[in-house]
Design a protein around this motif. Structure first.
Motif, PDB file in Angstrom:
ATOM      1  N   ALA A 110      81.155  48.164 -10.527  1.00 63.03           N
ATOM      2  CA  ALA A 110      79.836  47.632 -10.877  1.00 63.03           C
ATOM      3  C   ALA A 110      79.918  46.757 -12.122  1.00 63.03           C
ATOM      4  O   ALA A 110      79.254  45.703 -12.199  1.00 63.03           O
ATOM      5  N   ARG A 111      80.714  47.148 -13.085  1.00 64.17           N
ATOM      6  CA  ARG A 111      80.853  46.358 -14.299  1.00 64.17           C
ATOM      7  C   ARG A 111      81.539  45.022 -14.026  1.00 64.17           C
ATOM      8  O   ARG A 111      81.186  44.002 -14.621  1.00 64.17           O
ATOM      9  N   MET A 112      82.510  45.027 -13.130  1.00 65.40           N
ATOM     10  CA  MET A 112      83.183  43.775 -12.794  1.00 65.40           C
ATOM     11  C   MET A 112      82.229  42.823 -12.074  1.00 65.40           C
ATOM     12  O   MET A 112      82.370  41.603 -12.165  1.00 65.40           O
ATOM     13  N   ALA A 113      81.239  43.369 -11.385  1.00 63.99           N
ATOM     14  CA  ALA A 113      80.291  42.538 -10.635  1.00 63.99           C
ATOM     15  C   ALA A 113      79.029  42.198 -11.426  1.00 63.99           C
ATOM     16  O   ALA A 113      78.207  41.401 -10.961  1.00 63.99           O
ATOM     17  N   ALA A 114      78.861  42.771 -12.602  1.00 70.13           N
ATOM     18  CA  ALA A 114      77.636  42.562 -13.378  1.00 70.13           C
ATOM     19  C   ALA A 114      77.474  41.103 -13.789  1.00 70.13           C
ATOM     20  O   ALA A 114      78.458  40.393 -14.048  1.00 70.13           O
ATOM     21  N   ARG A 115      76.248  40.659 -13.851  1.00 66.92           N
ATOM     22  CA  ARG A 115      75.975  39.287 -14.302  1.00 66.92           C
ATOM     23  C   ARG A 115      76.029  39.239 -15.831  1.00 66.92           C
ATOM     24  O   ARG A 115      75.394  40.042 -16.520  1.00 66.92           O
ATOM     25  N   ILE A 116      76.787  38.293 -16.353  1.00 68.05           N
ATOM     26  CA  ILE A 116      76.895  38.125 -17.797  1.00 68.05           C
ATOM     27  C   ILE A 116      76.459  36.706 -18.147  1.00 68.05           C
ATOM     28  O   ILE A 116      77.033  35.730 -17.650  1.00 68.05           O
ATOM     29  N   PRO A 117      75.434  36.552 -18.975  1.00 71.06           N
ATOM     30  CA  PRO A 117      74.943  35.206 -19.300  1.00 71.06           C
ATOM     31  C   PRO A 117      75.939  34.419 -20.145  1.00 71.06           C
ATOM     32  O   PRO A 117      76.646  34.988 -20.990  1.00 71.06           O
ATOM     33  N   ALA A 118      75.989  33.124 -19.895  1.00 75.57           N
ATOM     34  CA  ALA A 118      76.892  32.260 -20.661  1.00 75.57           C
ATOM     35  C   ALA A 118      76.578  32.318 -22.152  1.00 75.57           C
ATOM     36  O   ALA A 118      77.458  32.113 -23.000  1.00 75.57           O
ATOM     37  N   GLU A 119      75.325  32.618 -22.478  1.00 71.33           N
ATOM     38  CA  GLU A 119      74.928  32.673 -23.884  1.00 71.33           C
ATOM     39  C   GLU A 119      75.676  33.750 -24.659  1.00 71.33           C
ATOM     40  O   GLU A 119      75.872  33.619 -25.878  1.00 71.33           O
ATOM     41  N   LEU A 120      76.079  34.816 -23.973  1.00 74.83           N
ATOM     42  CA  LEU A 120      76.844  35.858 -24.660  1.00 74.83           C
ATOM     43  C   LEU A 120      78.166  35.301 -25.171  1.00 74.83           C
ATOM     44  O   LEU A 120      78.543  35.525 -26.329  1.00 74.83           O
ATOM     45  N   TRP A 121      78.864  34.583 -24.309  1.00 73.05           N
ATOM     46  CA  TRP A 121      80.171  34.046 -24.724  1.00 73.05           C
ATOM     47  C   TRP A 121      79.992  33.051 -25.863  1.00 73.05           C
ATOM     48  O   TRP A 121      80.787  33.035 -26.818  1.00 73.05           O
ATOM     49  N   ALA A 128      81.785  45.903 -19.503  1.00 76.31           N
ATOM     50  CA  ALA A 128      81.621  44.850 -18.499  1.00 76.31           C
ATOM     51  C   ALA A 128      82.118  43.519 -19.043  1.00 76.31           C
ATOM     52  O   ALA A 128      82.821  42.760 -18.342  1.00 76.31           O
ATOM     53  N   ALA A 129      81.757  43.207 -20.271  1.00 75.47           N
ATOM     54  CA  ALA A 129      82.241  41.974 -20.887  1.00 75.47           C
ATOM     55  C   ALA A 129      83.758  41.998 -21.034  1.00 75.47           C
ATOM     56  O   ALA A 129      84.431  40.983 -20.799  1.00 75.47           O
ATOM     57  N   ALA A 130      84.295  43.168 -21.419  1.00 71.91           N
ATOM     58  CA  ALA A 130      85.743  43.284 -21.590  1.00 71.91           C
ATOM     59  C   ALA A 130      86.472  43.054 -20.268  1.00 71.91           C
ATOM     60  O   ALA A 130      87.494  42.353 -20.214  1.00 71.91           O
ATOM     61  N   LEU A 131      85.973  43.640 -19.203  1.00 71.24           N
ATOM     62  CA  LEU A 131      86.595  43.479 -17.891  1.00 71.24           C
ATOM     63  C   LEU A 131      86.564  42.030 -17.431  1.00 71.24           C
ATOM     64  O   LEU A 131      87.581  41.470 -16.994  1.00 71.24           O
ATOM     65  N   GLN A 132      85.399  41.428 -17.504  1.00 73.33           N
ATOM     66  CA  GLN A 132      85.258  40.075 -16.965  1.00 73.33           C
ATOM     67  C   GLN A 132      85.988  39.045 -17.816  1.00 73.33           C
ATOM     68  O   GLN A 132      86.539  38.074 -17.288  1.00 73.33           O
ATOM     69  N   PHE A 133      86.026  39.244 -19.122  1.00 73.07           N
ATOM     70  CA  PHE A 133      86.821  38.357 -19.962  1.00 73.07           C
ATOM     71  C   PHE A 133      88.300  38.464 -19.601  1.00 73.07           C
ATOM     72  O   PHE A 133      89.003  37.454 -19.489  1.00 73.07           O
ATOM     73  N   ALA A 134      88.774  39.676 -19.399  1.00 75.58           N
ATOM     74  CA  ALA A 134      90.193  39.893 -19.106  1.00 75.58           C
ATOM     75  C   ALA A 134      90.622  39.267 -17.790  1.00 75.58           C
ATOM     76  O   ALA A 134      91.793  38.942 -17.596  1.00 75.58           O
ATOM     77  N   ALA A 135      89.669  39.094 -16.883  1.00 71.91           N
ATOM     78  CA  ALA A 135      89.987  38.537 -15.564  1.00 71.91           C
ATOM     79  C   ALA A 135      89.863  37.025 -15.505  1.00 71.91           C
ATOM     80  O   ALA A 135      90.305  36.408 -14.532  1.00 71.91           O
ATOM     81  N   ALA A 136      89.275  36.406 -16.525  1.00 73.28           N
ATOM     82  CA  ALA A 136      88.834  35.024 -16.395  1.00 73.28           C
ATOM     83  C   ALA A 136      89.908  33.983 -16.689  1.00 73.28           C
ATOM     84  O   ALA A 136      89.780  32.840 -16.259  1.00 73.28           O
ATOM     85  N   HIS A 137      90.947  34.320 -17.414  1.00 71.82           N
ATOM     86  CA  HIS A 137      91.966  33.322 -17.749  1.00 71.82           C
ATOM     87  C   HIS A 137      92.654  32.838 -16.478  1.00 71.82           C
ATOM     88  O   HIS A 137      92.907  33.608 -15.544  1.00 71.82           O
TER      89      HIS A 137
END
Length: 322
Positions: free
Chosen positions: A295-306, A265-274
């Motif tokens: 589902a992974r693309m839609a998952a909530r990821i906290p800013a603290e992870l980044w 999920a983190a990998a997907l959302q990071f790859a889409a964010a640039h």
């Protein structure tokens, strides 16, 4: 940039060409249907994928849908020609299909036009939205730039295709193509992922400057980032992962786990964010994988992870804009 709206997540159809293992027609149809049901409206294929099988399967599904409701891209550069195959040999380039046709590199205008015509016939569609020059660095980058790209520009000007681009694993090759032609989009394979970001140095800023959209693919680095737990042995860029790469992937996974986030999920959302990325395209081998990816693309990821990834030296601070 004249690229149609692609959506944050697109369907990569290499698997529908029997990549690495055979997929029967029913599973292929159910998998692409699952993508549609999940809201995906961008579908990417190529003659290379299963020696035309992927294009035929994608076309069989999309011809049942209203033409203005989806975007399809395919590739040019490899022409498929009949082969004598009396022994029933299988394809030697990773697809579980009979080697009844052969690939021939042809970057000429005539070759590009023929490739588009052949793809239209295989898909049964009335037009191709995006045509990418496929892997010119594998064959002859200079000929790709000097012959194929002007031919694609001409076809776009004639209205035969809507948008043009290049797909490659090399960020340097893609940079040369962006500098040499008026491209709408590029397909960047494996060079901007949570694991490594070599394209961020100059290619992605160049694309932003020139208004060239990036379709980001290979974001799991050949499967290394595709599971929440990194296995003892995994592939990395189509080969066994070396120890240092495995260690980095495990560190990424461990950090994600601390925040109850799955590594994929983190990998997907990071790859889409640039800011330069217009879509992330991911393949699937069954319907369940499509639902899981959505589902992974839609998952909530906290800013603290980044922030944690940055503090541990796993991610550069200037790349965190998710």
């Amino acid at each position: 940039m004249t690229v149609p709206k692609l959506g944050r997540l697109g369907f990569g159809a290499a698997g529908l060409g029997n990549l690495y293992k055979a997929m029967n027609d029913d599973v292929a149809a159910a998998t692409i249907a699952a993508g549609w049901d999940a809201g995906l409206r961008y579908f990417d294929t190529a003659p290379h994928y299963g020696l035309g099988l992927s294009e035929r399967r994608v076309g069989a599904f999309l011809t049942t849908k209203p033409r203005d409701e989806f975007v399809i891209s395919t590739k040019v550069g490899r022409i498929l020609e009949p082969a004598d195959n009396p022994t029933g040999a299988r394809d030697a380039q990773g697809f579980d299909v009979p080697a009844d046709v052969v690939r021939r590199w042809d970057p000429s205008e005539a070759g590009i036009r023929r490739s588009i015509e052949d793809s239209l016939e295989r898909t049964g569609l009335d037009r191709i939205d995006i045509a990418y020059l496929h892997d010119p660095d594998v064959y002859d980058l200079e000929a790709g730039i000097n012959e194929a790209l002007p031919a694609l520009e001409k076809l776009r000007a004639e209205g035969l295709i809507t948008a043009i681009g290049v797909g490659a694993n090399s960020a340097d090759a893609l940079r040369d193509c962006v500098l040499a032609a008026d491209l709408d989009v590029i397909m960047l394979a494996g060079r901007y992922s949570l694991l490594e970001q070599p394209a961020a140095a100059d290619l992605m800023p160049l694309c932003l400057e020139r208004g060239v959209g990036i379709v980001n693919v290979g974001v799991y680095n050949s499967g290394l980032l595709a599971r929440p737990v990194v296995p003892d042995a995994a592939n990395y860029n189509y080969a066994p992962a070396p120890a240092d790469i495995l260690a980095r992937a495990r560190a990424l996974a461990a950090c994600c786990d601390e925040f109850d986030v799955e590594l994929p999920a983190a990998a997907l959302q990071f790859a889409a964010a640039h800011a330069s990325v217009v879509s992330v395209v991911v393949g699937a081998s069954n319907p369940g994988q499509i639902a899981q990816t959505a589902a992974r693309m839609a998952a909530r990821i906290p800013a603290e992870l980044w922030a944690a990834l940055v503090s541990r030296g796993l991610l550069a601070a200037d790349l965190v804009n998710v």
